[in-house]
Write a protein that holds these residues in place. Structure first.
Motif, PDB file in Angstrom:
ATOM      1  N   HIS A 196     -46.489  57.613 -11.562  1.00 32.85           N
ATOM      2  CA  HIS A 196     -46.432  59.028 -12.511  1.00 32.85           C
ATOM      3  C   HIS A 196     -47.146  58.075 -14.147  1.00 32.85           C
ATOM      4  CE1 HIS A 196     -44.539  62.487 -14.308  1.00 32.85           C
ATOM      5  NE2 HIS A 196     -43.772  61.342 -15.049  1.00 32.85           N
ATOM      6  N   GLY A 197     -47.602  59.451 -14.810  1.00 30.68           N
ATOM      7  CA  GLY A 197     -47.907  58.235 -16.270  1.00 30.68           C
ATOM      8  C   GLY A 197     -48.023  57.327 -15.903  1.00 30.68           C
ATOM      9  N   GLY A 198     -49.687  57.064 -14.897  1.00 35.54           N
ATOM     10  CA  GLY A 198     -49.396  55.325 -15.498  1.00 35.54           C
ATOM     11  C   GLY A 198     -48.678  54.324 -14.733  1.00 35.54           C
ATOM     12  N   ASN A 199     -47.048  54.793 -14.135  1.00 35.49           N
ATOM     13  CA  ASN A 199     -46.687  53.310 -14.025  1.00 35.49           C
ATOM     14  C   ASN A 199     -45.988  54.291 -12.744  1.00 35.49           C
ATOM     15  OD1 ASN A 199     -46.751  52.069 -15.899  1.00 35.49           O
ATOM     16  ND2 ASN A 199     -45.584  54.343 -17.509  1.00 35.49           N
ATOM     17  N   VAL A 200     -45.315  53.219 -11.508  1.00 32.27           N
ATOM     18  CA  VAL A 200     -44.911  53.533 -10.848  1.00 32.27           C
ATOM     19  C   VAL A 200     -43.522  54.046 -10.769  1.00 32.27           C
ATOM     20  CG1 VAL A 200     -43.041  52.657  -8.913  1.00 32.27           C
ATOM     21  CG2 VAL A 200     -46.008  52.042  -8.962  1.00 32.27           C
ATOM     22  N   LEU A 201     -42.881  55.380 -10.138  1.00 32.28           N
ATOM     23  CA  LEU A 201     -41.163  55.915 -10.553  1.00 32.28           C
ATOM     24  C   LEU A 201     -40.746  56.133  -9.158  1.00 32.28           C
ATOM     25  CD1 LEU A 201     -39.715  57.564 -12.982  1.00 32.28           C
ATOM     26  CD2 LEU A 201     -40.936  59.363 -12.142  1.00 32.28           C
ATOM     27  N   PRO A 202     -39.317  55.104  -9.145  1.00 33.98           N
ATOM     28  CA  PRO A 202     -38.841  55.367  -8.467  1.00 33.98           C
ATOM     29  C   PRO A 202     -37.703  56.501  -8.132  1.00 33.98           C
ATOM     30  CG  PRO A 202     -38.380  52.922  -9.453  1.00 33.98           C
ATOM     31  CD  PRO A 202     -39.044  53.873  -9.724  1.00 33.98           C
TER      32      PRO A 202
END
Length: 205
Positions: free
Chosen positions: A128-134
Protein backbone atom coordinates in the motif's frame (compact mmCIF):
# COMPACT_ATOMS: atom_id res chain seq x y z
CA UNK A 1 -14.07 -27.33 4.40
CA UNK A 2 -13.27 -23.60 4.19
CA UNK A 3 -15.45 -22.52 7.18
CA UNK A 4 -13.96 -25.21 9.43
CA UNK A 5 -10.39 -24.39 8.39
CA UNK A 6 -10.96 -20.66 9.03
CA UNK A 7 -12.22 -21.46 12.50
CA UNK A 8 -8.94 -23.11 13.48
CA UNK A 9 -6.47 -21.11 15.56
CA UNK A 10 -4.01 -21.35 12.68
CA UNK A 11 -6.28 -20.48 9.76
CA UNK A 12 -3.88 -21.90 7.18
CA UNK A 13 -5.58 -24.47 4.96
CA UNK A 14 -4.29 -27.96 5.72
CA UNK A 15 -4.19 -29.96 2.49
CA UNK A 16 -3.95 -33.19 4.47
CA UNK A 17 -7.47 -32.50 5.79
CA UNK A 18 -8.82 -32.94 2.25
CA UNK A 19 -7.38 -36.41 1.97
CA UNK A 20 -4.97 -38.22 4.23
CA UNK A 21 -1.50 -38.12 2.72
CA UNK A 22 -2.54 -35.62 0.03
CA UNK A 23 0.14 -33.35 -1.37
CA UNK A 24 -0.48 -29.81 -2.58
CA UNK A 25 1.17 -30.32 -5.98
CA UNK A 26 -1.29 -33.17 -6.72
CA UNK A 27 -4.46 -31.18 -6.01
CA UNK A 28 -3.42 -27.54 -6.54
CA UNK A 29 -5.50 -27.32 -9.73
CA UNK A 30 -8.61 -27.80 -7.59
CA UNK A 31 -7.71 -24.75 -5.51
CA UNK A 32 -6.92 -22.74 -8.64
CA UNK A 33 -10.31 -23.74 -10.08
CA UNK A 34 -12.11 -22.48 -6.97
CA UNK A 35 -10.29 -19.17 -7.32
CA UNK A 36 -10.94 -18.85 -11.06
CA UNK A 37 -14.61 -19.68 -10.51
CA UNK A 38 -14.92 -16.79 -8.07
CA UNK A 39 -15.75 -19.07 -5.14
CA UNK A 40 -12.62 -18.73 -3.02
CA UNK A 41 -9.95 -16.15 -2.24
CA UNK A 42 -6.44 -17.50 -1.68
CA UNK A 43 -4.16 -15.65 0.72
CA UNK A 44 -0.59 -16.87 0.28
CA UNK A 45 2.15 -16.99 2.85
CA UNK A 46 5.19 -14.75 2.49
CA UNK A 47 8.55 -15.73 3.94
CA UNK A 48 9.24 -12.10 4.92
CA UNK A 49 7.08 -8.95 5.06
CA UNK A 50 9.28 -7.00 2.65
CA UNK A 51 8.79 -5.63 -0.86
CA UNK A 52 7.97 -7.00 -3.32
CA UNK A 53 5.67 -9.41 -1.51
CA UNK A 54 5.10 -11.51 -4.63
CA UNK A 55 8.77 -12.53 -4.68
CA UNK A 56 8.46 -13.83 -1.10
CA UNK A 57 5.30 -15.82 -1.81
CA UNK A 58 5.16 -19.45 -0.75
CA UNK A 59 2.26 -20.76 -2.83
CA UNK A 60 1.99 -24.12 -1.08
CA UNK A 61 1.04 -22.39 2.20
CA UNK A 62 -2.18 -20.41 2.10
CA UNK A 63 -5.40 -19.41 3.77
CA UNK A 64 -8.59 -19.86 1.81
CA UNK A 65 -11.45 -17.40 2.27
CA UNK A 66 -14.85 -17.44 0.61
CA UNK A 67 -15.41 -14.71 -1.98
CA UNK A 68 -18.64 -13.65 -0.26
CA UNK A 69 -19.02 -13.52 3.53
CA UNK A 70 -22.71 -14.30 2.98
CA UNK A 71 -21.66 -17.71 1.67
CA UNK A 72 -19.52 -18.21 4.75
CA UNK A 73 -22.28 -17.40 7.23
CA UNK A 74 -24.72 -19.55 5.25
CA UNK A 75 -22.34 -22.50 5.55
CA UNK A 76 -22.21 -21.92 9.33
CA UNK A 77 -25.97 -22.59 9.38
CA UNK A 78 -29.21 -20.75 10.10
CA UNK A 79 -28.69 -20.59 13.85
CA UNK A 80 -25.42 -18.67 13.45
CA UNK A 81 -26.98 -16.27 10.93
CA UNK A 82 -29.85 -15.53 13.32
CA UNK A 83 -27.44 -14.88 16.18
CA UNK A 84 -25.46 -12.43 14.01
CA UNK A 85 -28.64 -10.58 12.90
CA UNK A 86 -29.88 -10.43 16.50
CA UNK A 87 -26.54 -9.13 17.76
CA UNK A 88 -25.97 -12.17 19.94
CA UNK A 89 -22.55 -13.59 20.79
CA UNK A 90 -20.88 -15.69 18.11
CA UNK A 91 -17.28 -16.50 17.29
CA UNK A 92 -16.70 -13.69 14.80
CA UNK A 93 -12.97 -14.11 14.23
CA UNK A 94 -13.17 -15.99 10.96
CA UNK A 95 -16.12 -13.88 9.76
CA UNK A 96 -14.32 -10.59 10.42
CA UNK A 97 -11.17 -11.78 8.69
CA UNK A 98 -13.14 -13.01 5.67
CA UNK A 99 -14.89 -9.61 5.44
CA UNK A 100 -11.56 -7.76 5.39
CA UNK A 101 -9.93 -10.13 2.89
CA UNK A 102 -12.97 -9.91 0.59
CA UNK A 103 -12.99 -6.10 0.76
CA UNK A 104 -9.24 -5.79 0.09
CA UNK A 105 -9.54 -8.03 -2.98
CA UNK A 106 -12.49 -5.93 -4.19
CA UNK A 107 -10.25 -2.86 -4.03
CA UNK A 108 -7.49 -4.45 -6.09
CA UNK A 109 -5.09 -5.58 -3.39
CA UNK A 110 -3.21 -8.87 -3.42
CA UNK A 111 -3.53 -10.41 0.04
CA UNK A 112 -0.81 -12.32 1.85
CA UNK A 113 -0.13 -13.40 5.42
CA UNK A 114 3.07 -13.81 7.41
CA UNK A 115 3.88 -16.29 10.15
CA UNK A 116 7.09 -16.81 12.06
CA UNK A 117 8.02 -18.95 15.07
CA UNK A 118 9.97 -15.98 16.37
CA UNK A 119 7.45 -13.17 15.79
CA UNK A 120 4.03 -14.82 15.45
CA UNK A 121 1.40 -14.37 12.74
CA UNK A 122 0.14 -11.32 10.88
CA UNK A 123 -3.43 -11.86 9.67
CA UNK A 124 -2.96 -10.05 6.36
CA UNK A 125 -0.14 -8.22 4.59
CA UNK A 126 -0.58 -6.00 1.54
CA UNK A 127 1.39 -3.49 -0.52
CA UNK A 128 0.00 0.00 0.00
CA UNK A 129 1.44 3.34 -1.05
CA UNK A 130 4.82 1.84 -1.92
CA UNK A 131 5.21 0.13 1.46
CA UNK A 132 4.30 -3.10 3.19
CA UNK A 133 1.14 -2.60 5.26
CA UNK A 134 0.34 -5.21 7.93
CA UNK A 135 -3.40 -5.57 8.59
CA UNK A 136 -4.67 -7.18 11.77
CA UNK A 137 -8.33 -8.13 12.27
CA UNK A 138 -9.73 -8.28 15.81
CA UNK A 139 -13.27 -9.32 16.71
CA UNK A 140 -13.04 -9.05 20.50
CA UNK A 141 -12.52 -6.36 23.11
CA UNK A 142 -8.78 -7.03 23.41
CA UNK A 143 -8.09 -5.48 20.00
CA UNK A 144 -5.04 -3.60 21.31
CA UNK A 145 -3.29 -6.89 22.11
CA UNK A 146 -1.34 -7.97 19.01
CA UNK A 147 2.11 -9.20 19.95
CA UNK A 148 3.00 -10.42 16.45
CA UNK A 149 2.24 -7.00 14.98
CA UNK A 150 4.30 -5.25 17.65
CA UNK A 151 7.17 -7.69 17.08
CA UNK A 152 7.25 -7.16 13.32
CA UNK A 153 6.90 -3.39 13.60
CA UNK A 154 9.96 -3.43 15.84
CA UNK A 155 12.22 -4.95 13.15
CA UNK A 156 14.04 -2.02 11.55
CA UNK A 157 15.12 -4.05 8.52
CA UNK A 158 11.49 -4.52 7.46
CA UNK A 159 11.05 -0.73 7.11
CA UNK A 160 7.31 -0.86 7.80
CA UNK A 161 6.12 2.70 8.54
CA UNK A 162 2.55 1.96 9.65
CA UNK A 163 0.02 -0.78 10.36
CA UNK A 164 -3.76 -1.06 10.61
CA UNK A 165 -5.95 -2.90 13.10
CA UNK A 166 -9.60 -3.35 12.09
CA UNK A 167 -12.00 -4.10 14.95
CA UNK A 168 -15.38 -3.14 16.41
CA UNK A 169 -13.80 -0.17 18.21
CA UNK A 170 -13.63 3.45 17.18
CA UNK A 171 -10.80 5.33 15.45
CA UNK A 172 -7.58 5.82 17.40
CA UNK A 173 -3.84 6.01 16.86
CA UNK A 174 -1.06 4.49 18.95
CA UNK A 175 2.34 5.32 17.52
CA UNK A 176 2.60 3.66 14.11
CA UNK A 177 -0.55 1.60 14.60
CA UNK A 178 -3.90 2.97 13.42
CA UNK A 179 -7.16 1.49 14.72
CA UNK A 180 -10.23 1.65 12.52
CA UNK A 181 -13.74 0.15 12.81
CA UNK A 182 -14.07 -2.82 10.49
CA UNK A 183 -16.58 -1.13 8.16
CA UNK A 184 -13.87 1.35 7.14
CA UNK A 185 -12.05 -1.39 5.25
CA UNK A 186 -14.08 -0.26 2.23
CA UNK A 187 -12.42 3.16 2.31
CA UNK A 188 -8.88 1.84 2.00
CA UNK A 189 -7.66 2.43 -1.53
CA UNK A 190 -4.30 2.49 -3.22
CA UNK A 191 -2.43 5.78 -2.84
CA UNK A 192 0.77 7.15 -4.31
CA UNK A 193 4.08 5.94 -2.94
CA UNK A 194 5.07 7.58 0.31
CA UNK A 195 1.55 8.60 1.38
CA UNK A 196 0.48 7.74 4.90
CA UNK A 197 -2.61 5.88 6.06
CA UNK A 198 -2.86 8.08 9.14
CA UNK A 199 -4.87 11.05 7.84
CA UNK A 200 -8.46 10.13 7.10
CA UNK A 201 -8.10 12.16 3.92
CA UNK A 202 -6.19 9.19 2.53
CA UNK A 203 -9.42 7.21 2.61
CA UNK A 204 -11.70 7.98 -0.31
CA UNK A 205 -15.08 8.77 1.25
Amino acid sequence: MIPAELNEKNKRFNVSDVEKGARYDRIKDDFLWLTAAGVAIPCYNVTEPVLPLSLNEKASLFKLFLSDVGLLTTMYGKATKLRIVNGEAVNKGSIFENVVAQELIAHGYETYYYISKKFGELDLVIEHGGNVLPVEVKSGKDYTRHSALANVMGVADYQIPEAIVFSSANISVDGKIVYYPIYMTMFLNEVVAGDSILPLAKFSF
